[in-house]
Design a protein around this motif. Structure first.
Motif: not given
Length: 284
Positions: A145, A148, A151-154, A173, A177
């Motif tokens: 995180n 990136k 990040w949706h995948w994470n 997200p 963030r």
């Protein structure tokens, strides 16, 4: 934290100031920093003067000396004296909310209003012991995180399986963030002395419920319905024992609900402030 006033030498706190007008003192939680309060101060500073310090042992307020929770109160009163602030409402998140209540009990006339976020005068949690896999996923989720944010995948692969599942109900997200920008750095910069001071206070079974009747100021108490760090029942108990309080519980949110639904939380805070305070002259 003991109600007794213990003499101590004020620590020169690092402080983030924004805006102008009537002041609002904004206190972060544990682990935390002034940057964590940006979710509130970036909005509030459009009308108010926001003062968000790094508490002793947190963020840029570095110290190598052990301290107690009571020392935070001395530091904060000294900060307001230095800034020439005679009175101001307080917005406190988690630990910051506990400190807000302590300051108001110590000097009721100086603090004419409290906004208590994810906190309680008798904090109760029901967190399970972390597993090795949860700890591993937390490290992976936090590292990715940081690289990136959001990040949706994470989020779906590691975040939802990590210890963040006890801090967030909505793994969106926006919340991640905020974690990358403020939460992660604040965790790294929280000192062992800050951890020790809080753990000692919690070991004393902190409970200020019996003393809340002494507070007459208007209070806004906000809670996440799925908060496991400070249960919503404890937040509601606090609101019930305050003479002049409004309680709002947000469904499908947890302890970091201001980062999950920032627009809604800030809208409710602004509405409450308009009811009780003037941005230029203070309380109505």
């Amino acid at each position: 934290m003991s109600p007794a006033n213990a003499p101590s030498t004020p620590f020169p706190l690092s402080v983030r100031q924004q805006g102008k007008g009537f002041p609002i003192l904004c206190l972060h939680g544990h682990p935390g920093s002034a940057d964590c309060m940006g979710v509130f101060t970036d909005s509030l500073s459009e009308q108010f003067w926001t003062i968000a310090p790094d508490l002793r042992g947190y963020g840029k307020s570095r110290t190598r000396t052990p301290f107690t929770m009571q020392d935070h109160l001395t530091d904060l009163e000294a900060l307001l004296d230095r800034l020439g602030i005679e009175e101001c409402p307080i917005l406190g998140w988690s630990l910051g909310g506990i400190l807000a209540m302590e300051l108001a009990l110590r000097n009721p006339t100086r603090f004419p209003g409290l906004i208590l976020v994810g906190t309680a005068a008798r904090p109760i949690s029901n967190l399970p012991p972390p597993t090795a896999l949860e700890l591993l996923f937390t490290l992976l989720a936090g590292g990715l995180n940081w690289l990136k944010p959001g990040w949706h995948w994470n989020i779906d692969t590691f975040g939802r399986q990590s210890l963040l599942k006890y801090l967030l109900a909505q793994h969106n997200p926006t919340a991640y963030r905020f974690l990358a920008r403020a939460g992660g750095p604040a965790t790294v910069k929280t000192s062992r002395h800050a951890h020790n001071a809080l753990n000692r206070a919690l070991a004393q079974h902190y409970n200020r419920i019996p003393d809340l009747a002494a507070l007459d100021c208007p209070c806004l108490v906000l809670s996440g319905a799925e908060d496991r760090h400070i249960l919503t029942q404890a937040s509601y108990e606090t609101a019930q024992h305050l003479k002049n309080s409004q309680w709002i519980c947000y469904p499908e949110t947890a302890h970091l609900f201001p980062w999950e639904i920032p627009a809604r939380v800030n809208r409710d805070i602004q509405e409450w402030l308009r009811t009780h305070f003037n941005a230029e002259q203070g309380r109505l």
